[in-house]
Design a protein around this motif. Sequence first.
Motif, PDB file in Angstrom:
ATOM      1  N   PHE A 206     -22.005 -45.153  17.707  1.00  0.00           N
ATOM      2  CA  PHE A 206     -20.868 -45.912  17.212  1.00  0.00           C
ATOM      3  C   PHE A 206     -19.766 -44.946  16.745  1.00  0.00           C
ATOM      4  CE2 PHE A 206     -23.642 -49.691  15.644  1.00  0.00           C
ATOM      5  CZ  PHE A 206     -23.355 -50.425  16.773  1.00  0.00           C
ATOM      6  N   TYR A 207     -18.517 -45.348  16.907  1.00  0.00           N
ATOM      7  CA  TYR A 207     -17.330 -44.682  16.333  1.00  0.00           C
ATOM      8  C   TYR A 207     -16.920 -43.401  17.062  1.00  0.00           C
ATOM      9  CZ  TYR A 207     -18.887 -47.864  12.736  1.00  0.00           C
ATOM     10  OH  TYR A 207     -19.329 -48.976  12.090  1.00  0.00           O
TER      11      TYR A 207
ATOM     12  N   VAL B  89     -21.119 -41.499  12.466  1.00  0.00           N
ATOM     13  CA  VAL B  89     -21.566 -41.344  11.089  1.00  0.00           C
ATOM     14  C   VAL B  89     -22.978 -40.749  11.081  1.00  0.00           C
ATOM     15  CG1 VAL B  89     -22.005 -42.500   8.892  1.00  0.00           C
ATOM     16  CG2 VAL B  89     -20.208 -43.359  10.417  1.00  0.00           C
ATOM     17  N   HIS B  90     -23.131 -39.672  10.341  1.00  0.00           N
ATOM     18  CA  HIS B  90     -24.440 -39.029  10.219  1.00  0.00           C
ATOM     19  C   HIS B  90     -25.095 -39.541   8.938  1.00  0.00           C
ATOM     20  CE1 HIS B  90     -26.796 -34.970   9.634  1.00  0.00           C
ATOM     21  NE2 HIS B  90     -27.564 -36.024   9.568  1.00  0.00           N
ATOM     22  N   VAL B  91     -25.949 -40.553   9.084  1.00  0.00           N
ATOM     23  CA  VAL B  91     -26.531 -41.195   7.908  1.00  0.00           C
ATOM     24  C   VAL B  91     -27.799 -40.471   7.459  1.00  0.00           C
ATOM     25  CG1 VAL B  91     -25.604 -43.501   8.304  1.00  0.00           C
ATOM     26  CG2 VAL B  91     -27.776 -42.870   9.349  1.00  0.00           C
ATOM     27  N   VAL B  92     -27.971 -40.390   6.140  1.00  0.00           N
ATOM     28  CA  VAL B  92     -29.167 -39.732   5.598  1.00  0.00           C
ATOM     29  C   VAL B  92     -29.901 -40.608   4.578  1.00  0.00           C
ATOM     30  CG1 VAL B  92     -28.266 -37.402   5.965  1.00  0.00           C
ATOM     31  CG2 VAL B  92     -27.894 -38.538   3.755  1.00  0.00           C
ATOM     32  N   ARG B  93     -29.222 -41.664   4.091  1.00  0.00           N
ATOM     33  CA  ARG B  93     -29.861 -42.475   3.066  1.00  0.00           C
ATOM     34  C   ARG B  93     -29.246 -43.862   3.069  1.00  0.00           C
ATOM     35  NH1 ARG B  93     -29.614 -43.419  -2.544  1.00  0.00           N
ATOM     36  NH2 ARG B  93     -27.699 -42.255  -2.929  1.00  0.00           N
ATOM     37  N   GLY B  94     -30.060 -44.864   2.701  1.00  0.00           N
ATOM     38  CA  GLY B  94     -29.557 -46.217   2.595  1.00  0.00           C
ATOM     39  C   GLY B  94     -30.051 -46.859   1.315  1.00  0.00           C
TER      40      GLY B  94
ATOM     41  N   LEU C  12     -24.736 -47.266   3.020  1.00  0.00           N
ATOM     42  CA  LEU C  12     -25.325 -46.158   3.760  1.00  0.00           C
ATOM     43  C   LEU C  12     -24.603 -44.888   3.295  1.00  0.00           C
ATOM     44  CD1 LEU C  12     -25.621 -47.624   7.384  1.00  0.00           C
ATOM     45  CD2 LEU C  12     -27.516 -46.869   5.921  1.00  0.00           C
TER      46      LEU C  12
ATOM     47  N   ASP D 179     -21.926 -51.185   4.340  1.00  0.00           N
ATOM     48  CA  ASP D 179     -22.454 -51.668   5.613  1.00  0.00           C
ATOM     49  C   ASP D 179     -22.103 -53.140   5.774  1.00  0.00           C
ATOM     50  OD1 ASP D 179     -23.802 -52.378   7.862  1.00  0.00           O
ATOM     51  OD2 ASP D 179     -25.731 -51.535   7.260  1.00  0.00           O
TER      52      ASP D 179
ATOM     53  N   TYR E  15     -22.049 -54.505   8.850  1.00  0.00           N
ATOM     54  CA  TYR E  15     -22.378 -54.759  10.259  1.00  0.00           C
ATOM     55  C   TYR E  15     -23.841 -55.067  10.538  1.00  0.00           C
ATOM     56  CZ  TYR E  15     -22.906 -54.335  15.217  1.00  0.00           C
ATOM     57  OH  TYR E  15     -23.199 -54.608  16.515  1.00  0.00           O
ATOM     58  N   ASN E  16     -24.757 -54.306   9.930  1.00  0.00           N
ATOM     59  CA  ASN E  16     -26.159 -54.343  10.373  1.00  0.00           C
ATOM     60  C   ASN E  16     -26.913 -55.547   9.825  1.00  0.00           C
ATOM     61  OD1 ASN E  16     -26.477 -51.842  11.969  1.00  0.00           O
ATOM     62  ND2 ASN E  16     -25.699 -50.926  10.067  1.00  0.00           N
TER      63      ASN E  16
ATOM     64  N   VAL F 242     -29.876 -56.256  10.664  1.00  0.00           N
ATOM     65  CA  VAL F 242     -31.301 -55.946  10.531  1.00  0.00           C
ATOM     66  C   VAL F 242     -31.683 -55.798   9.061  1.00  0.00           C
ATOM     67  CG1 VAL F 242     -33.037 -54.174  10.946  1.00  0.00           C
ATOM     68  CG2 VAL F 242     -31.585 -54.961  12.826  1.00  0.00           C
TER      69      VAL F 242
ATOM     70  N   CYS G  53     -33.493 -50.527   2.538  1.00  0.00           N
ATOM     71  CA  CYS G  53     -34.619 -50.028   1.734  1.00  0.00           C
ATOM     72  C   CYS G  53     -34.924 -50.931   0.546  1.00  0.00           C
ATOM     73  CB  CYS G  53     -34.348 -48.598   1.259  1.00  0.00           C
ATOM     74  SG  CYS G  53     -33.928 -47.478   2.614  1.00  0.00           S
TER      75      CYS G  53
ATOM     76  N   LEU H  36     -18.297 -50.097   7.475  1.00  0.00           N
ATOM     77  CA  LEU H  36     -18.864 -50.127   8.823  1.00  0.00           C
ATOM     78  C   LEU H  36     -18.873 -51.532   9.399  1.00  0.00           C
ATOM     79  CD1 LEU H  36     -21.942 -47.763   8.246  1.00  0.00           C
ATOM     80  CD2 LEU H  36     -19.604 -47.155   8.936  1.00  0.00           C
TER      81      LEU H  36
ATOM     82  N   ALA I 294     -39.378 -44.994   4.567  1.00  0.00           N
ATOM     83  CA  ALA I 294     -38.934 -46.389   4.421  1.00  0.00           C
ATOM     84  C   ALA I 294     -38.141 -46.582   3.132  1.00  0.00           C
ATOM     85  CB  ALA I 294     -40.129 -47.338   4.460  1.00  0.00           C
ATOM     86  N   ALA I 295     -38.446 -45.778   2.119  1.00  0.00           N
ATOM     87  CA  ALA I 295     -37.720 -45.883   0.852  1.00  0.00           C
ATOM     88  C   ALA I 295     -36.374 -45.165   0.902  1.00  0.00           C
ATOM     89  CB  ALA I 295     -38.568 -45.306  -0.286  1.00  0.00           C
ATOM     90  N   ARG I 296     -36.204 -44.256   1.884  1.00  0.00           N
ATOM     91  CA  ARG I 296     -34.970 -43.456   1.926  1.00  0.00           C
ATOM     92  C   ARG I 296     -33.952 -44.004   2.935  1.00  0.00           C
ATOM     93  NH1 ARG I 296     -36.861 -38.185   2.397  1.00  0.00           N
ATOM     94  NH2 ARG I 296     -36.911 -38.435   4.660  1.00  0.00           N
ATOM     95  N   LEU I 297     -34.406 -44.249   4.159  1.00  0.00           N
ATOM     96  CA  LEU I 297     -33.481 -44.697   5.207  1.00  0.00           C
ATOM     97  C   LEU I 297     -34.273 -45.278   6.359  1.00  0.00           C
ATOM     98  CD1 LEU I 297     -30.491 -44.682   6.389  1.00  0.00           C
ATOM     99  CD2 LEU I 297     -31.166 -42.591   7.585  1.00  0.00           C
TER     100      LEU I 297
ATOM    101  N   ARG J  18     -27.641 -45.736  16.718  1.00  0.00           N
ATOM    102  CA  ARG J  18     -26.202 -45.748  16.990  1.00  0.00           C
ATOM    103  C   ARG J  18     -25.448 -44.929  15.942  1.00  0.00           C
ATOM    104  NH1 ARG J  18     -24.694 -50.202  20.528  1.00  0.00           N
ATOM    105  NH2 ARG J  18     -25.854 -49.677  22.390  1.00  0.00           N
ATOM    106  N   TYR J  19     -26.195 -44.448  14.931  1.00  0.00           N
ATOM    107  CA  TYR J  19     -25.644 -43.460  14.005  1.00  0.00           C
ATOM    108  C   TYR J  19     -26.346 -42.145  14.288  1.00  0.00           C
ATOM    109  CZ  TYR J  19     -24.385 -47.804  11.660  1.00  0.00           C
ATOM    110  OH  TYR J  19     -23.911 -49.056  11.398  1.00  0.00           O
ATOM    111  N   LEU J  20     -25.725 -41.042  13.911  1.00  0.00           N
ATOM    112  CA  LEU J  20     -26.417 -39.763  13.977  1.00  0.00           C
ATOM    113  C   LEU J  20     -27.470 -39.730  12.878  1.00  0.00           C
ATOM    114  CD1 LEU J  20     -23.587 -37.112  14.521  1.00  0.00           C
ATOM    115  CD2 LEU J  20     -25.513 -37.590  16.053  1.00  0.00           C
TER     116      LEU J  20
END
Lengths: 423, 423
Positions: A20-21, A25-30, A35, A45, A47-48, A50, A56, A375, B68-71, B76-78
């Motif tokens: 996307f984009y 976006v380099h995501v590391v945590r949610g 995000l 967020d 968009y998602n 899911v 989390c 997003l 699962a607790a983090r992300l 579609r994201y990096l």
Amino acid sequence: MSGDLARRREEHLGSSYRLFYDDPVHVVRGEGVWLYDADGRRYLDAYNNVAGLGHCHPRVVAALAEQAARLNTHTRYLGHEVVDYAERLLGTFPAHLDQVVLTCTGSEANDLAYRVARVATGGTGFVVTEHAYHGVTHAVAGLSPSYGGPDSLGQDVWTVPAPRTAGDAEAFAAAVQAAVDQMRSRSVQPAALLVDSILASDGIYPEALPALEAGAAVMRAAGGLLIVDEVQPGFGRTGRMWHFTRSGLTPDLVSLGKPMGNGHPIAGLVARRDVLDEFGSRQRYFNTFGGNAVSCAVGSAVLDVIEDEGLLERAAARGERLVSGLREVGTRHTAIGEVRGIGLYAAVELRDDHGAPAAELAGRVVNGMRSRGVLLSTAGPSGHVLKLRPPLVSEDEHIDLLLETLDATLDHLRGGPPVGSLS
Amino acid sequence: MSGDLARRREEHLGSSYRLFYDDPVHVVRGEGVWLYDADGRRYLDAYNNVAGLGHCHPRVVAALAEQAARLNTHTRYLGHEVVDYAERLLGTFPAHLDQVVLTCTGSEANDLAYRVARVATGGTGFVVTEHAYHGVTHAVAGLSPSYGGPDSLGQDVWTVPAPRTAGDAEAFAAAVQAAVDQMRSRSVQPAALLVDSILASDGIYPEALPALEAGAAVMRAAGGLLIVDEVQPGFGRTGRMWHFTRSGLTPDLVSLGKPMGNGHPIAGLVARRDVLDEFGSRQRYFNTFGGNAVSCAVGSAVLDVIEDEGLLERAAARGERLVSGLREVGTRHTAIGEVRGIGLYAAVELRDDHGAPAAELAGRVVNGMRSRGVLLSTAGPSGHVLKLRPPLVSEDEHIDLLLETLDATLDHLRGGPPVGSLS
């Protein structure tokens, strides 16, 4: 670092993977509605669907961890997890839908629906909407004209224009009838009408349900089934558990997926007993991971959270704020055309100065929003529809941030101060 | 309680769900090589290759819970999780297999292989073995003659007898050639030969690899690809990561699944870059849950455990004990015919007094073993082959318990003391 990651990704995952984009976006945590990227920047967020309960969600994560430490095995043994979950899930459906088969993905659920409909009716002909998307297996890609590509529309698959409002009922019924007539003229027996109840990839038309009813009646009269795809709108997003229940639709099969495990791979096909019996009496179906104890524990936790946090009511209330807010932003920007939405599923049509669909602008809005930390993405045949699906746990402030960011992005893209605000 | 559970299960899951054993096992907990039932009785799991590292392996559970607790989001994201995992997984393959697409199930992996092979070759003709099983999507069910049922063999699918030994190379090559010739006589262009490298559902033939090579050469000469299905034998079960690497087989596509996440729904398709590029340049492939951050963290933990616990070496060593032990049991029971095996994947043919396949006896052995606390099942076209797949973490004592229980079960079924032991 993100550049290096993108290069390694391209190297090992190949060209069928897309990001996307313009600036991925380099995501590391949610966490909840947020995000976070590798630089610690947060993104709302919107968009998602899911992670409908928010990223989390602690109760879902706890249920996952707890069950995974106790037992994770399949449905060829007796286990209470899958039975408890099946009962509970079916309790959210109209009484005539009283059995479920669990899979891992929405694609698998729709693929199974395809198989069941063929066996139950003896037919092979399917009708789908012109820009439908139902998944990525070979059979289901063939039912997904929007997916395109080299092995596009399947054999014995007919497309009809998606209805947009209740007023399209007659036209939709006529289109389904024409498809059925063509099938018969080619000695193809109808198997089913398959529709996403919110017509997401056709452009998101929540008010078209009565038209879908009219088309379903035609298919039923022709001896075919009605398969309703709730993979995108299901599990509370529209302010109800299942979007189709706003209408008089009586599906024979309903496919579920995406938000079912808040990110865990669980999906399923809910069915009328007699339809599934016809399949099950002639064909076993064993999905190794489908309905495993962990997936069912996660699925149950998702139902718990929807209930305990009142997410149907919250989605309905926040959805009203979202749609009325989008319309209000529209009063300040001529680029905004029709706004549609139900619950936390909204569509914003973008148009050019002549009123024509503005797909290029939609792309710039999506990328501009991303650079401002929100997003979202697009939908529809020409890609000119903004697709908004904030988490069901969104608060008013998150909806307002989304609206303000859209307003600012449109201002910026127009290259000047908001005209509307001067009047 | 188990009876009530079975009734509720039948009520809500329907007749496409089947249970193992005349007296199904109601499992409530798993740990290492053991499954525990609701009455606290334990069963040695000598069947489930999914939990290859043992049930509820603590390192896999910890990786799952932590990620699962983090992300948990999609590709579609990096994200580093999917890239790290892809690199590591590909590092276990021959160099020419350098890209991977992640899915959730082995069925999805084989379904994607089917799509990729069609696009990459422009052909539609597939060759599979006579009793092959490759999954449950519509397309893949059509490549699975052993699955049977109303929508059985697909269009443009040819079957050939499975080779049993290296000595069948010439016959197998001739059978593939005959299939290719038939395709061409019907204007069908060959797409691929698809084979399970251990021919599990054909009866488990680990020594047939050179014959598969001969068939693959014919398919390649005809312009088709070689798809190797490692869903069952992969991830160390045979004492190597991939069973096909014992041979000179050079697959274009390799499908993976079952033990990949030790129970978590993760699977994938490993590919030659040029083959996948042909597909990816013309078709995107997005699997919502495929390659999500949690699945990849779990997949990485599985690779860690295989490496750190020396499971390839252990599977090889315990496998020798298992196969030699089975042959030793065979010296005491004329019902035991050929014993085949590699690593912890073994097959025991059962025969009647005239040397004919004894499927009914195999069923009684499986149920008898279950009542004695050891879980296994059958394989092969006539169901007369015991299928044994103890966890890779099995110790000598577990192998010995399996052997002793088989010995005792056969004694009991013969209704007397062991004849062999008297001689």
